[in-house]
Design an enzyme around this catalytic site. Structure first.
Site, PDB file in Angstrom:
ATOM      1  N   CYS A   1       0.955  -1.265  -0.142  1.00  0.00           N
ATOM      2  CA  CYS A   1       0.019  -0.131   0.062  1.00  0.00           C
ATOM      3  C   CYS A   1       0.813   1.201  -0.167  1.00  0.00           C
ATOM      4  O   CYS A   1       1.788   1.649   0.777  1.00  0.00           O
ATOM      5  CB  CYS A   1      -0.918   0.076   1.016  1.00  0.00           C
ATOM      6  SG  CYS A   1      -1.990   1.321   1.373  1.00  0.00           S
TER       7      CYS A   1
ATOM      8  N   LYS B   1     -11.345  -7.106   6.546  1.00  0.00           N
ATOM      9  CA  LYS B   1     -12.299  -5.909   7.701  1.00  0.00           C
ATOM     10  C   LYS B   1     -12.633  -6.841   8.908  1.00  0.00           C
ATOM     11  O   LYS B   1     -13.569  -6.928   9.231  1.00  0.00           O
ATOM     12  CB  LYS B   1     -13.521  -5.673   7.095  1.00  0.00           C
ATOM     13  CG  LYS B   1     -13.578  -4.759   5.673  1.00  0.00           C
ATOM     14  CD  LYS B   1     -12.911  -3.650   5.778  1.00  0.00           C
ATOM     15  CE  LYS B   1     -12.694  -2.697   4.411  1.00  0.00           C
ATOM     16  NZ  LYS B   1     -11.652  -1.973   4.512  1.00  0.00           N
TER      17      LYS B   1
ATOM     18  N   GLU C   1      -5.333   7.245   9.200  1.00  0.00           N
ATOM     19  CA  GLU C   1      -4.923   8.251   7.956  1.00  0.00           C
ATOM     20  C   GLU C   1      -3.597   8.637   7.957  1.00  0.00           C
ATOM     21  O   GLU C   1      -2.779   9.316   9.043  1.00  0.00           O
ATOM     22  CB  GLU C   1      -5.860   9.544   8.121  1.00  0.00           C
ATOM     23  CG  GLU C   1      -7.177   9.434   7.819  1.00  0.00           C
ATOM     24  CD  GLU C   1      -7.447   8.913   6.347  1.00  0.00           C
ATOM     25  OE1 GLU C   1      -6.881   9.327   5.522  1.00  0.00           O
ATOM     26  OE2 GLU C   1      -8.175   7.950   6.297  1.00  0.00           O
ATOM     27  N   SER C   2      -2.931   8.253   6.716  1.00  0.00           N
ATOM     28  CA  SER C   2      -1.391   8.395   6.543  1.00  0.00           C
ATOM     29  C   SER C   2      -0.876   9.793   6.800  1.00  0.00           C
ATOM     30  O   SER C   2       0.140   9.967   7.335  1.00  0.00           O
ATOM     31  CB  SER C   2      -0.926   7.973   5.178  1.00  0.00           C
ATOM     32  OG  SER C   2      -1.715   8.670   4.140  1.00  0.00           O
TER      33      SER C   2
HETATM   34  N1  LIG Z   1      -6.654   8.130   2.970  1.00  0.00           N
HETATM   35  C1  LIG Z   1      -6.229   6.838   3.622  1.00  0.00           C
HETATM   36  C2  LIG Z   1      -5.910   5.680   2.542  1.00  0.00           C
HETATM   37  C3  LIG Z   1      -5.667   4.373   2.868  1.00  0.00           C
HETATM   38  C4  LIG Z   1      -6.075   3.305   1.960  1.00  0.00           C
HETATM   39  O1  LIG Z   1      -6.747   3.538   1.049  1.00  0.00           O
HETATM   40  N2  LIG Z   1      -5.508   2.210   2.202  1.00  0.00           N
HETATM   41  C5  LIG Z   1      -5.797   0.730   1.397  1.00  0.00           C
HETATM   42  C6  LIG Z   1      -4.677  -0.158   0.918  1.00  0.00           C
HETATM   43  S1  LIG Z   1      -3.576   0.840  -0.273  1.00  0.00           S
HETATM   44  C7  LIG Z   1      -6.932   0.038   2.259  1.00  0.00           C
HETATM   45  O2  LIG Z   1      -6.543  -0.233   3.502  1.00  0.00           O
HETATM   46  N3  LIG Z   1      -7.807  -0.472   1.493  1.00  0.00           N
HETATM   47  C8  LIG Z   1      -8.811  -1.361   2.088  1.00  0.00           C
HETATM   48  C9  LIG Z   1     -10.005  -1.214   1.250  1.00  0.00           C
HETATM   49  O3  LIG Z   1     -10.200  -0.650   0.411  1.00  0.00           O
HETATM   50  O4  LIG Z   1     -11.108  -2.108   1.743  1.00  0.00           O
HETATM   51  C10 LIG Z   1      -4.702   7.142   4.073  1.00  0.00           C
HETATM   52  O5  LIG Z   1      -4.313   8.231   3.714  1.00  0.00           O
HETATM   53  O6  LIG Z   1      -4.360   6.436   5.248  1.00  0.00           O
END
Ligand SMILES: N[C@@H](CCC(=O)N[C@@H](CS)C(=O)NCC(=O)O)C(=O)O
Length: 257
Positions: A35, A62, A87-88
Protein backbone atom coordinates in the site's frame (compact mmCIF):
# COMPACT_ATOMS: atom_id res chain seq x y z
CA UNK A 1 -15.26 -10.81 -3.59
CA UNK A 2 -12.61 -8.93 -1.58
CA UNK A 3 -9.23 -8.53 -3.26
CA UNK A 4 -6.71 -11.25 -2.46
CA UNK A 5 -3.25 -10.07 -1.54
CA UNK A 6 -0.71 -12.30 -3.21
CA UNK A 7 1.84 -12.74 -1.72
CA UNK A 8 0.34 -11.99 1.71
CA UNK A 9 3.57 -10.44 3.03
CA UNK A 10 6.43 -8.14 1.99
CA UNK A 11 9.25 -9.42 -0.22
CA UNK A 12 12.78 -8.25 -1.11
CA UNK A 13 14.25 -5.39 0.95
CA UNK A 14 10.90 -4.69 2.63
CA UNK A 15 10.83 -8.26 3.97
CA UNK A 16 14.20 -7.66 5.67
CA UNK A 17 12.83 -4.48 7.25
CA UNK A 18 9.73 -6.34 8.47
CA UNK A 19 12.00 -8.96 10.05
CA UNK A 20 13.98 -6.28 11.91
CA UNK A 21 10.72 -4.97 13.35
CA UNK A 22 9.04 -8.21 14.32
CA UNK A 23 9.47 -7.90 18.10
CA UNK A 24 6.58 -6.65 20.26
CA UNK A 25 6.83 -2.89 20.85
CA UNK A 26 4.69 -0.13 22.35
CA UNK A 27 4.47 1.45 18.87
CA UNK A 28 2.60 -0.93 16.56
CA UNK A 29 2.49 -0.21 12.84
CA UNK A 30 -0.55 -1.86 11.22
CA UNK A 31 0.47 -2.09 7.62
CA UNK A 32 -0.02 -3.69 4.23
CA UNK A 33 3.24 -4.19 2.31
CA UNK A 34 1.68 -3.25 -1.06
CA UNK A 35 0.00 0.00 0.00
CA UNK A 36 1.40 3.42 -0.98
CA UNK A 37 -0.39 5.15 1.92
CA UNK A 38 1.32 2.68 4.27
CA UNK A 39 4.66 3.33 2.60
CA UNK A 40 4.37 7.05 3.42
CA UNK A 41 4.35 6.23 7.13
CA UNK A 42 6.89 3.44 6.77
CA UNK A 43 9.30 5.85 5.08
CA UNK A 44 8.82 8.30 7.98
CA UNK A 45 9.46 5.57 10.58
CA UNK A 46 12.66 4.54 8.81
CA UNK A 47 13.81 8.14 8.25
CA UNK A 48 13.31 8.86 11.94
CA UNK A 49 15.02 5.63 12.95
CA UNK A 50 12.51 4.88 15.68
CA UNK A 51 11.67 1.46 17.01
CA UNK A 52 8.31 -0.06 16.10
CA UNK A 53 6.59 -3.38 15.61
CA UNK A 54 5.43 -4.11 12.04
CA UNK A 55 2.15 -6.02 11.80
CA UNK A 56 0.85 -7.14 8.42
CA UNK A 57 -2.92 -6.64 8.04
CA UNK A 58 -5.18 -7.65 5.19
CA UNK A 59 -7.39 -4.53 5.16
CA UNK A 60 -9.81 -6.15 2.72
CA UNK A 61 -10.74 -8.78 5.32
CA UNK A 62 -12.22 -6.07 7.63
CA UNK A 63 -11.57 -8.16 10.71
CA UNK A 64 -13.28 -6.91 13.89
CA UNK A 65 -10.00 -6.47 15.79
CA UNK A 66 -8.70 -4.18 13.02
CA UNK A 67 -11.98 -2.23 12.73
CA UNK A 68 -11.61 -1.49 16.45
CA UNK A 69 -8.28 0.18 15.60
CA UNK A 70 -9.45 1.94 12.42
CA UNK A 71 -13.24 2.03 11.93
CA UNK A 72 -12.60 2.83 8.25
CA UNK A 73 -10.85 -0.54 7.95
CA UNK A 74 -7.91 0.96 6.04
CA UNK A 75 -4.17 0.61 6.49
CA UNK A 76 -2.02 2.32 7.68
CA UNK A 77 -2.87 2.63 11.37
CA UNK A 78 -0.71 3.07 14.44
CA UNK A 79 -1.24 1.98 18.02
CA UNK A 80 0.98 3.72 20.52
CA UNK A 81 0.64 2.86 24.20
CA UNK A 82 -2.61 1.12 23.17
CA UNK A 83 -4.09 4.29 21.65
CA UNK A 84 -4.97 4.07 17.96
CA UNK A 85 -4.71 6.55 15.07
CA UNK A 86 -5.03 6.28 11.31
CA UNK A 87 -4.89 8.22 8.00
CA UNK A 88 -1.41 8.41 6.52
CA UNK A 89 -1.01 12.21 6.69
CA UNK A 90 -2.28 12.35 10.28
CA UNK A 91 0.27 9.66 11.11
CA UNK A 92 3.12 11.66 9.56
CA UNK A 93 2.14 14.56 11.84
CA UNK A 94 1.81 12.24 14.81
CA UNK A 95 5.26 10.73 14.43
CA UNK A 96 6.90 14.17 14.42
CA UNK A 97 4.78 15.21 17.43
CA UNK A 98 5.45 12.03 19.40
CA UNK A 99 9.14 11.76 18.44
CA UNK A 100 10.24 15.40 17.99
CA UNK A 101 13.92 14.68 18.61
CA UNK A 102 14.24 11.96 15.99
CA UNK A 103 14.98 13.60 12.62
CA UNK A 104 11.76 15.60 12.15
CA UNK A 105 10.32 15.50 8.65
CA UNK A 106 8.20 18.58 9.39
CA UNK A 107 9.97 21.93 8.97
CA UNK A 108 10.53 23.84 12.20
CA UNK A 109 9.49 27.20 10.71
CA UNK A 110 5.67 27.55 11.10
CA UNK A 111 5.17 29.27 7.74
CA UNK A 112 7.22 26.67 5.91
CA UNK A 113 5.26 23.94 7.73
CA UNK A 114 2.03 25.58 6.52
CA UNK A 115 3.28 25.60 2.92
CA UNK A 116 4.18 21.94 3.21
CA UNK A 117 0.64 21.16 4.46
CA UNK A 118 -0.78 22.97 1.42
CA UNK A 119 1.46 20.87 -0.83
CA UNK A 120 0.24 17.69 0.91
CA UNK A 121 -3.39 18.73 0.38
CA UNK A 122 -2.73 19.14 -3.33
CA UNK A 123 -0.97 15.79 -3.55
CA UNK A 124 -3.90 14.08 -1.79
CA UNK A 125 -6.71 15.89 -3.58
CA UNK A 126 -5.29 16.06 -7.10
CA UNK A 127 -2.24 13.84 -7.72
CA UNK A 128 -3.37 10.66 -5.96
CA UNK A 129 -6.90 10.60 -7.48
CA UNK A 130 -5.35 11.32 -10.91
CA UNK A 131 -3.03 8.32 -10.41
CA UNK A 132 -5.93 5.93 -9.81
CA UNK A 133 -8.03 7.37 -12.68
CA UNK A 134 -5.02 6.88 -14.98
CA UNK A 135 -4.29 3.35 -13.79
CA UNK A 136 -7.93 2.21 -13.99
CA UNK A 137 -8.66 3.81 -17.40
CA UNK A 138 -9.40 1.10 -19.98
CA UNK A 139 -10.22 2.72 -23.34
CA UNK A 140 -7.25 4.26 -25.23
CA UNK A 141 -8.94 7.70 -25.22
CA UNK A 142 -9.48 7.54 -21.44
CA UNK A 143 -5.88 6.38 -20.93
CA UNK A 144 -4.66 9.36 -22.95
CA UNK A 145 -6.79 11.71 -20.84
CA UNK A 146 -5.51 9.95 -17.73
CA UNK A 147 -1.92 10.39 -18.83
CA UNK A 148 -2.39 14.09 -19.51
CA UNK A 149 -4.19 14.72 -16.21
CA UNK A 150 -1.58 12.82 -14.16
CA UNK A 151 1.34 14.60 -15.84
CA UNK A 152 -0.41 17.97 -15.36
CA UNK A 153 -1.09 17.21 -11.67
CA UNK A 154 2.58 16.35 -11.05
CA UNK A 155 3.78 19.35 -13.06
CA UNK A 156 1.58 21.66 -10.97
CA UNK A 157 2.87 20.23 -7.71
CA UNK A 158 6.43 20.51 -8.94
CA UNK A 159 6.00 24.08 -10.18
CA UNK A 160 4.11 25.30 -7.14
CA UNK A 161 5.75 23.45 -4.26
CA UNK A 162 9.24 22.29 -5.19
CA UNK A 163 11.94 24.84 -4.44
CA UNK A 164 13.95 23.62 -7.44
CA UNK A 165 17.42 24.79 -8.40
CA UNK A 166 20.20 22.86 -6.70
CA UNK A 167 17.88 21.46 -3.99
CA UNK A 168 17.99 17.69 -3.58
CA UNK A 169 14.53 17.35 -2.09
CA UNK A 170 11.14 18.96 -2.66
CA UNK A 171 11.53 21.73 -0.11
CA UNK A 172 15.31 22.05 0.04
CA UNK A 173 18.25 20.04 1.26
CA UNK A 174 16.35 18.04 3.86
CA UNK A 175 14.19 15.07 3.02
CA UNK A 176 10.74 15.99 4.34
CA UNK A 177 7.01 15.38 4.31
CA UNK A 178 6.48 16.22 0.63
CA UNK A 179 9.13 13.64 -0.33
CA UNK A 180 7.64 11.03 2.03
CA UNK A 181 4.06 11.71 0.91
CA UNK A 182 4.70 11.56 -2.85
CA UNK A 183 7.58 9.06 -2.82
CA UNK A 184 5.43 5.88 -2.70
CA UNK A 185 3.76 6.82 -5.99
CA UNK A 186 7.18 7.42 -7.52
CA UNK A 187 8.05 3.90 -6.38
CA UNK A 188 5.13 2.72 -8.55
CA UNK A 189 6.11 4.71 -11.66
CA UNK A 190 7.74 1.62 -13.22
CA UNK A 191 4.30 -0.07 -13.27
CA UNK A 192 2.85 2.97 -15.01
CA UNK A 193 5.73 2.94 -17.46
CA UNK A 194 5.14 -0.71 -18.31
CA UNK A 195 1.34 -0.63 -18.53
CA UNK A 196 0.60 2.93 -19.65
CA UNK A 197 3.83 4.30 -21.15
CA UNK A 198 4.29 7.01 -18.50
CA UNK A 199 7.77 8.44 -17.85
CA UNK A 200 8.87 10.83 -15.09
CA UNK A 201 10.59 12.83 -17.87
CA UNK A 202 7.10 13.64 -19.25
CA UNK A 203 6.73 15.87 -16.17
CA UNK A 204 10.13 17.50 -16.67
CA UNK A 205 13.87 16.84 -16.32
CA UNK A 206 14.16 18.36 -12.83
CA UNK A 207 11.20 16.32 -11.56
CA UNK A 208 12.68 13.16 -13.12
CA UNK A 209 15.99 13.79 -11.33
CA UNK A 210 14.13 14.15 -8.02
CA UNK A 211 12.18 10.94 -8.74
CA UNK A 212 15.48 9.11 -9.35
CA UNK A 213 16.81 10.34 -5.98
CA UNK A 214 13.59 9.14 -4.32
CA UNK A 215 14.12 5.62 -5.70
CA UNK A 216 17.68 5.62 -4.34
CA UNK A 217 16.73 6.87 -0.86
CA UNK A 218 17.41 4.11 1.71
CA UNK A 219 14.03 4.63 3.45
CA UNK A 220 12.24 4.10 0.12
CA UNK A 221 14.35 1.10 -0.90
CA UNK A 222 14.04 -0.60 2.47
CA UNK A 223 10.23 -0.33 2.42
CA UNK A 224 9.82 -1.57 -1.18
CA UNK A 225 8.99 -5.13 -2.16
CA UNK A 226 10.05 -6.85 -5.39
CA UNK A 227 8.64 -5.37 -8.63
CA UNK A 228 6.95 -8.63 -9.66
CA UNK A 229 4.94 -8.62 -6.44
CA UNK A 230 3.60 -5.09 -7.01
CA UNK A 231 2.77 -6.29 -10.50
CA UNK A 232 0.52 -9.05 -9.16
CA UNK A 233 -1.38 -6.65 -6.86
CA UNK A 234 -1.66 -3.77 -9.36
CA UNK A 235 -2.79 -5.97 -12.26
CA UNK A 236 -6.31 -5.65 -10.85
CA UNK A 237 -6.06 -1.86 -11.04
CA UNK A 238 -4.73 -1.89 -14.60
CA UNK A 239 -7.60 -4.21 -15.58
CA UNK A 240 -10.03 -2.15 -13.45
CA UNK A 241 -11.23 -5.16 -11.49
CA UNK A 242 -9.88 -4.11 -8.07
CA UNK A 243 -12.48 -4.06 -5.28
CA UNK A 244 -10.67 -1.75 -2.86
CA UNK A 245 -12.48 1.31 -1.52
CA UNK A 246 -10.15 3.54 -3.57
CA UNK A 247 -10.78 1.55 -6.78
CA UNK A 248 -14.56 1.52 -6.27
CA UNK A 249 -14.68 5.27 -5.60
CA UNK A 250 -12.52 5.95 -8.67
CA UNK A 251 -14.81 3.80 -10.84
CA UNK A 252 -17.79 5.86 -9.69
CA UNK A 253 -15.94 9.08 -10.59
CA UNK A 254 -15.60 9.91 -6.90
CA UNK A 255 -12.74 10.11 -4.44
CA UNK A 256 -12.39 8.47 -1.05
CA UNK A 257 -12.89 10.84 1.85
N1 LIG B 1 -6.80 7.98 3.11
C1 LIG B 1 -6.18 6.78 3.60
C2 LIG B 1 -6.16 5.75 2.49
C3 LIG B 1 -5.65 4.37 2.95
C4 LIG B 1 -6.06 3.25 1.98
O1 LIG B 1 -6.86 3.43 1.07
N2 LIG B 1 -5.48 2.06 2.21
C5 LIG B 1 -5.87 0.91 1.41
C6 LIG B 1 -4.69 0.06 1.03
S1 LIG B 1 -3.62 0.90 -0.08
C7 LIG B 1 -6.80 0.02 2.22
O2 LIG B 1 -6.62 -0.17 3.40
N3 LIG B 1 -7.80 -0.54 1.54
C8 LIG B 1 -8.77 -1.43 2.10
C9 LIG B 1 -10.06 -1.36 1.34
O3 LIG B 1 -10.12 -0.63 0.35
O4 LIG B 1 -11.03 -2.03 1.76
C10 LIG B 1 -4.78 7.12 4.12
O5 LIG B 1 -4.20 8.11 3.64
O6 LIG B 1 -4.29 6.44 5.03
Amino acid sequence: MPDKIDPPHATGAAADTVKKHSQPHELVFHAGWFCPFVQRVWIALEEKGIEYEYREVNPYAKEPHFLAINPKGLVPALEHHNKALYESLVLLEYLDDAYPDDSPLRPSDPHEAGLVRLALQQISNVVVPAFYRYVQAQEPEKQKEGHEAFVAALRDVHKQWFVGGEAQWARGDRFGWVDAALGPWVARFSLLEKHRGFKAEDVGAEFAAWAKRILERPSVKSTSSLPENYESVYRRYFEDTAESEVAKATRKGEWLK
